[in-house]
Design a protein around this motif. Structure first.
Motif, PDB file in Angstrom:
ATOM      1  N   UNK A   1     123.901  78.902  13.049  1.00 36.05           N
ATOM      2  CA  UNK A   1     122.487  79.100  13.429  1.00 36.05           C
ATOM      3  C   UNK A   1     121.582  78.065  12.777  1.00 36.05           C
ATOM      4  N   UNK A   2     121.786  77.830  11.493  1.00 37.39           N
ATOM      5  CA  UNK A   2     120.927  76.865  10.785  1.00 37.39           C
ATOM      6  C   UNK A   2     121.121  75.461  11.363  1.00 37.39           C
ATOM      7  N   UNK A   3     122.381  75.081  11.579  1.00 40.07           N
ATOM      8  CA  UNK A   3     122.651  73.739  12.152  1.00 40.07           C
ATOM      9  C   UNK A   3     122.036  73.618  13.538  1.00 40.07           C
ATOM     10  N   UNK A   4     122.190  74.650  14.347  1.00 39.28           N
ATOM     11  CA  UNK A   4     121.618  74.607  15.701  1.00 39.28           C
ATOM     12  C   UNK A   4     120.103  74.460  15.626  1.00 39.28           C
ATOM     13  N   UNK A   5     119.482  75.218  14.734  1.00 37.13           N
ATOM     14  CA  UNK A   5     118.019  75.150  14.600  1.00 37.13           C
ATOM     15  C   UNK A   5     117.576  73.753  14.173  1.00 37.13           C
ATOM     16  N   UNK A   6     118.285  73.172  13.222  1.00 35.94           N
ATOM     17  CA  UNK A   6     117.930  71.825  12.753  1.00 35.94           C
ATOM     18  C   UNK A   6     118.069  70.799  13.872  1.00 35.94           C
ATOM     19  N   UNK A   7     119.115  70.920  14.638  1.00 32.17           N
ATOM     20  CA  UNK A   7     119.325  69.947  15.719  1.00 32.17           C
ATOM     21  C   UNK A   7     118.274  70.120  16.815  1.00 32.17           C
ATOM     22  N   UNK A   8     117.965  71.351  17.176  1.00 29.02           N
ATOM     23  CA  UNK A   8     116.924  71.558  18.186  1.00 29.02           C
ATOM     24  C   UNK A   8     115.593  71.001  17.678  1.00 29.02           C
TER      25      UNK A   8
ATOM     26  N   UNK B   1     107.524  61.664   8.391  1.00 26.98           N
ATOM     27  CA  UNK B   1     108.857  61.168   8.741  1.00 26.98           C
ATOM     28  C   UNK B   1     109.840  61.471   7.617  1.00 26.98           C
ATOM     29  N   UNK B   2     109.396  61.261   6.409  1.00 28.05           N
ATOM     30  CA  UNK B   2     110.269  61.500   5.250  1.00 28.05           C
ATOM     31  C   UNK B   2     110.573  62.992   5.104  1.00 28.05           C
ATOM     32  N   UNK B   3     109.582  63.825   5.292  1.00 28.91           N
ATOM     33  CA  UNK B   3     109.796  65.281   5.184  1.00 28.91           C
ATOM     34  C   UNK B   3     110.810  65.740   6.225  1.00 28.91           C
ATOM     35  N   UNK B   4     110.603  65.305   7.452  1.00 25.15           N
ATOM     36  CA  UNK B   4     111.490  65.745   8.537  1.00 25.15           C
ATOM     37  C   UNK B   4     112.912  65.228   8.319  1.00 25.15           C
ATOM     38  N   UNK B   5     113.051  63.959   7.970  1.00 28.48           N
ATOM     39  CA  UNK B   5     114.416  63.425   7.839  1.00 28.48           C
ATOM     40  C   UNK B   5     115.128  63.990   6.620  1.00 28.48           C
ATOM     41  N   UNK B   6     114.429  64.183   5.515  1.00 25.47           N
ATOM     42  CA  UNK B   6     115.092  64.779   4.350  1.00 25.47           C
ATOM     43  C   UNK B   6     115.512  66.216   4.654  1.00 25.47           C
ATOM     44  N   UNK B   7     114.671  66.958   5.367  1.00 22.83           N
ATOM     45  CA  UNK B   7     115.046  68.324   5.757  1.00 22.83           C
ATOM     46  C   UNK B   7     116.245  68.286   6.702  1.00 22.83           C
ATOM     47  N   UNK B   8     116.218  67.375   7.628  1.00 23.05           N
ATOM     48  CA  UNK B   8     117.290  67.249   8.615  1.00 23.05           C
ATOM     49  C   UNK B   8     118.622  66.905   7.969  1.00 23.05           C
TER      50      UNK B   8
END
Lengths: 464, 127
Positions: A344-351, A89-96
């Motif tokens: 592109x990066x923002x779209x990828x992160x949101x998807x 959870x921490x990895x995903x949210x910090x990356x996000x």
């Protein structure tokens, strides 16, 4: 125990809808519309925008179920830790969180370029505008100055109404657009960009604790989706029939649309609207990220320096870091012209986060079936799994596409960020957690001893 | 640990913790200065004991004496196991950490949760 239903400063449906809409409608959306028009013609672009809206309804369902189960500002972090584990959870949210930095940087860049264009300043001056904007935003946040509820509603309303109005004028009075490069037909890319136009609407779930009726948040998201669908459909079609492909490659296509539709006055109006979108983005982005970093540091998963507050109770280091990193990114984007990659990066992160959220719903249906769900995804696990797969694939496609070209740059960027975060979470966080756990155990032991000492009867010499 | 296994704190013990907390908060120059513009009515409720309910008011940074029961319309509601609530006001655990882990639930603005946490930080960590 019945939960209390009154709060003195409860968030209304109107307020929540304005927040959801305002968070989604960033200046970078205009660039998203321009890129979408690379894949589908102007008059037909409404199909892509509305198709994106249909997909987003599924995302809304996912976030509504999660929000109903655990209404919390801790959001995806808490949901993931319940479904999978806290490390992941921490990895995903910090990356996000990178997405927030990127959107702030992108919006600052767009406004800087837009101002420079309107006042016929050069590229160097544009960079100075960008830097000044971010310095100002950082200063405002350090002073604790935020957009209040009513102001947020007004700003969002002006942005939406203004965009629709200018868009309609452009559609009615559009010139014959000179033929430019032909569209490359890619329904998938058009769909991804259509979805992108709505992203961040779900961030209103972090306001879940400010409402007294749980159904307000899902309803607000639905209203936001409808408002975004209408406003962005109108403007995307307007952009498609008003300006050509070369004009769409600028950092300020929305200004050119307004200029074509309403002359210099229109351009100034649209500059104002663009600036207002950034007000919402900066307001929401700085507060959300700085608060998140502060909270994670208070948990003992980031260094304690991130908990330091200034005299206005603002977490200083997170704000400086966000301002500084956005500034660096914005200047790099301005200097290299790589704003297409930011989309592109923002779209990828949101998807990616949509795929993760859907997977969390899938897992929690089995892991925690007993938890009350005021809102449920129709057909439950199969649909949630399908969303996981679909948005996962869309994330991969987004991360290897920059404009009309295939490029691994966004994927590499995200992989590097994720790798750095993973290394941090698996090497530094355990040490910080151990220290926190030891200190907590020591405090608890001391407390237990103190309480035991208070509760034991006094021993007198004559006692047995 | 399930809530059934955890020790519950009595109302008078939590009340004493709150009273000591109020005294410390009012004695903290940092809390007074940084939170000088903060006014908030907080309802504190334990879900494992019906009588563990308190109203704590901060008026322009100054903590008012704690009152038993839920008085007035709150700006912030904090709910949790009585032990989790007690640990916050003893200074053994921090509000945000408990909140992020779902140990306590809140209703109200995130700003108020953060200021409550900030006050605890000033009081117990001397930041």
């Amino acid at each position: 125990m019945t939960e209390q239903q009154q709060l003195s400063r409860a968030l209304s449906l109107g307020g929540a809808s304005a927040i959801s809409t305002g968070l989604a409608f960033a200046a970078i959306n205009f660039l998203g519309m321009a890129q979408l028009l690379d894949y589908i013609s102007g008059p037909m672009s409404w199909v892509a925008v509305l198709a994106g809206g249909l997909m987003i309804l599924g995302v809304r369902a996912v976030f509504s179920e999660l929000n109903g189960m655990y209404p919390t500002a801790a959001g995806i972090r808490l949901w993931m830790s319940r479904a999978i584990n806290d490390r992941l959870a921490l990895i995903v949210t910090l990356t996000y969180m990178t997405a927030i930095v990127l959107v702030i940087a992108a919006d600052a860049f767009i406004i800087g370029e837009a101002i420079a264009h309107v006042f016929n300043n050069g590229h160097t001056v544009a960079i100075i505008y960008v830097a000044a904007l971010l310095v100002f935003a950082t200063w405002m946040n350090l002073r604790g100055i935020k957009l209040a509820g009513a102001a947020e509603k007004i700003v969002t309303s002006v942005v939406v109404v203004g965009t629709v109005a200018i868009g309609l004028v452009a559609i009615v009075h559009h010139p014959t657009v000179p033929a430019g490069p032909t569209h490359s037909s890619s329904p998938l890319q058009a769909l991804i960009l259509g979805i992108f136009l709505y992203t961040a609407f779900e961030w209103v779930t972090t306001n879940a604790e400010e409402v007294v009726q749980p159904k307000i948040i899902p309803r607000a998201m639905l209203i936001a989706i409808i408002v975004l669908a209408v406003s962005q459909t109108v403007f995307t079609v307007a952009m498609g029939v008003t300006i050509n492909a070369d004009q769409r490659t600028t950092a300020y296509p929305q200004l050119l649309v307004a200029q074509q539709a309403m002359g210099h006055v229109g351009m100034l109006l649209m500059l104002g609207i663009t600036a207002l979108t950034a007000v919402n983005t900066f307001n929401g982005g700085f507060v959300t990220l700085s608060r998140f970093v502060y909270a994670v540091a208070r948990e003992g998963k980031l260094p304690r320096a991130f908990t330091r507050l200034n005299d206005r109770a603002v977490p200083v280091l997170p704000v400086y870091l966000l301002g500084g990193s956005s500034l660096v990114l914005a200047v790099v984007v301005a200097a290299t012209g790589s704003w297409v990659m930011v989309v592109s990066v923002c779209a990828a992160l949101e998807m990616m986060i949509y795929a993760v959220a859907a997977y969390v719903v899938f897992r929690l249906r089995r892991k925690a079936p007993e938890i009350e769900r005021p809102f449920r995804v129709v057909a439950g696990r199969p649909v949630a799994f399908a969303f996981t797969v679909v948005f996962g694939l869309l994330a991969v496609v987004s991360s290897v596409t920059v404009g009309k070209s295939t490029s691994a740059t966004p994927l590499i960027f995200l992989a590097v960020v994720a790798a750095l975060v993973t290394v941090y979470v698996y090497t530094v966080v355990p040490r910080l957690e151990r220290r926190e756990a030891e200190e907590l155990a020591a405090r608890r032991a001391a407390r237990a001893a103190a309480r035991a000492g208070r509760s034991e009867p006094a021993v007198t010499p004559d006692s047995p | 640990m399930s809530t059934e296994d955890r020790e519950s704190i009595r109302a008078d013990e939590l009340e004493q913790a709150l009273e000591e907390y109020v005294d410390k908060a009012n004695a903290s120059p940092r809390a007074q200065k940084t939170l000088a513009t903060w006014t908030c009515r907080v309802h504190i409720e334990a879900f494992d004991a019906d009588d563990v309910r308190f109203t704590y008011v901060v008026d322009n940074g100054a903590s008012q004496p704690v009152v038993r029961g839920l008085v007035g319309v709150p700006d912030l509601i904090v709910r949790g196991h009585s032990m989790d609530l007690a640990e916050i006001f003893w200074g053994d655990a921090n509000p945000v950490s408990n909140y992020m882990q779902g140990a306590i639930k809140t209703q109200g603005r995130a700003d108020d949760v953060m200021r409550l946490d900030a006050m605890a930080m000033f009081v117990f960590l001397g930041q």
